[in-house]
Write a protein that holds these residues in place. Structure first.
Motif, mmCIF file in Angstrom:
data_model
loop_
_atom_site.group_PDB
_atom_site.id
_atom_site.type_symbol
_atom_site.label_atom_id
_atom_site.label_comp_id
_atom_site.label_asym_id
_atom_site.label_seq_id
_atom_site.Cartn_x
_atom_site.Cartn_y
_atom_site.Cartn_z
ATOM 1 N N ASN A 80 -0.710 -16.946 26.146
ATOM 2 C CA ASN A 80 -0.754 -16.435 25.623
ATOM 3 C C ASN A 80 0.773 -15.086 26.152
ATOM 4 O O ASN A 80 0.936 -14.412 24.814
ATOM 5 N N THR A 128 6.555 -12.006 20.179
ATOM 6 C CA THR A 128 5.698 -11.604 18.831
ATOM 7 C C THR A 128 6.913 -10.283 19.378
ATOM 8 O O THR A 128 7.746 -9.790 18.397
ATOM 9 N N ARG A 129 6.893 -9.798 20.124
ATOM 10 C CA ARG A 129 7.887 -8.711 20.350
ATOM 11 C C ARG A 129 9.304 -8.891 20.723
ATOM 12 O O ARG A 129 9.715 -7.887 19.709
ATOM 13 N N LYS A 186 -3.746 -9.196 15.727
ATOM 14 C CA LYS A 186 -3.120 -10.205 17.268
ATOM 15 C C LYS A 186 -1.901 -9.303 17.004
ATOM 16 O O LYS A 186 -1.600 -9.230 18.062
ATOM 17 N N THR A 187 -0.874 -9.861 16.192
ATOM 18 C CA THR A 187 0.214 -8.918 16.646
ATOM 19 C C THR A 187 0.145 -7.522 16.448
ATOM 20 O O THR A 187 1.325 -7.520 17.104
ATOM 21 N N VAL A 197 2.499 -13.024 23.587
ATOM 22 C CA VAL A 197 3.419 -11.954 23.594
ATOM 23 C C VAL A 197 4.911 -10.921 23.772
ATOM 24 O O VAL A 197 5.364 -10.719 22.496
ATOM 25 N N GLN A 239 -0.176 -6.638 20.062
ATOM 26 C CA GLN A 239 0.884 -7.716 20.989
ATOM 27 C C GLN A 239 1.893 -6.741 20.955
ATOM 28 O O GLN A 239 3.187 -6.222 21.614
ATOM 29 N N LYS A 280 -2.425 -9.535 26.299
ATOM 30 C CA LYS A 280 -3.075 -8.336 24.860
ATOM 31 C C LYS A 280 -3.191 -9.263 23.967
ATOM 32 O O LYS A 280 -2.323 -10.287 23.608
ATOM 33 N N GLY A 281 -4.410 -9.150 22.308
ATOM 34 C CA GLY A 281 -4.512 -9.741 21.861
ATOM 35 C C GLY A 281 -4.593 -11.723 21.877
ATOM 36 O O GLY A 281 -5.151 -12.275 20.998
#
Length: 299
Positions: A221, A228-229, A26-27, A225, A30, A263-264
């Motif tokens: 989600n 994470t970014r 997932k990471t 995302v 993303q 995404k993810g």
């Protein structure tokens, strides 16, 4: 409080051990700044396993296992605390107050969640960054969570571990606002124990946790995302850099479209469902109370 901490730790460690490889996938999905036809979950999983092996799928899990106990303890205990204090004088808890209790619980947990996620993401994404660097003839030295943490503290102080706090707060508060009321509602629909406690049977708590967790995970989600970014300290050559939540949202929307924010999403739903299902099951079964020899609050 002690049984809640132990229950949270047991549930967190079991859950993380079961689903961590999917969280790694997932990471990486993303963090990929590609169009909607980019790498998919199964393809990413196969490539990662082929390149890094079984143990490579657990890169960064040590940080998660170490900090999941206080994180889960804070989340569950805080939600109970706020639900108790927000209950009306006639003993009811309206949905708006359930949402407030959940949101406040999510706010409390970010003191642990932010540094945990920051370090975990660096470890999870290291393989992707190293592979891309190798493809263009460069090498990136291997790192550990400890070395990353010490370098951040040395250069930026303790606040260096809290990069992405705003995005983490957006994700965790909104997640808890959705999750806790939804779980309570679903859990109230199932059969009760026969011990007079009026608590749901364990399988109902498990399924309610799974369903509420997966729905809440998909709903938030886009924030995950962005978080994470923002927390990825090293980027692949040519990837965009972001300056805050608004900048990340704007650039992602402009260059990758709205689908990039999901995404993810499937990975995250699969990851979160058993995590919270197991957490609620352990919590409601009173595993820690049995180990400590004390009477469970649920019995």
């Amino acid at each position: 409080l002690l049984p809640k901490i132990i229950n949270g730790g047991i549930a967190g460690i079991i859950g993380v051990s079961c689903v961590f490889p999917l969280d790694l996938v997932k990471t990486r999905l993303q963090n990929q700044q590609v169009g909607p036809n980019g790498e998919k979950m199964l393809d990413c999983f196969k490539k990662t396993y082929r390149a890094e092996g079984y143990f490579g799928m657990y890169r960064g899990s040590a940080v998660n296992i170490l900090l999941i106990t206080p994180e889960k303890a804070i989340k569950l205990a805080a939600n109970d605390f706020f639900r108790h204090h927000l209950t009306t004088s006639n003993g009811t808890l309206p949905i708006t107050r359930q949402m407030a209790a959940g949101g406040l619980a999510g706010l409390c947990q970010i003191v642990i969640t932010t540094p945990m996620e920051l370090l975990k993401i660096q470890m999870q994404d290291a393989g992707r960054v190293a592979a891309q660097a190798k493809a263009v003839g460069k090498t990136i030295p291997k790192v550990s969570a400890t070395s990353i943490a010490m370098e951040l503290i040395r250069t930026k102080g303790i606040t260096g571990l809290y990069k992405g706090t705003g995005a983490t707060m957006l994700r965790d508060v909104s997640f808890s606002i959705v999750y806790f009321p939804l779980f309570a509602t679903l859990n109230s629909l199932g059969p009760r124990r026969d011990d007079g406690s009026n608590e749901a049977v364990f399988w109902c708590s498990f399924l309610s946790g799974c369903a509420a967790g997966s729905m809440a995970a998909l709903a938030v989600n886009p924030f995950d995302v962005v978080k994470t970014r923002l927390q990825a300290l090293k980027k692949v050559e040519g990837e965009m850099q972001f300056n805050g939540v608004a900048d990340c949202i704007g650039k992602t929307l402009k260059h990758e479209g709205v689908t990039a924010f999901f995404k993810g999403g499937l990975c995250r739903m699969i990851v979160i469902a058993p995590l919270f299902g197991i957490a609620q099951m352990v919590y409601f079964l009173g595993v820690a109370e049995a180990l400590l020899g004390v009477k469970s609050g649920n019995k």
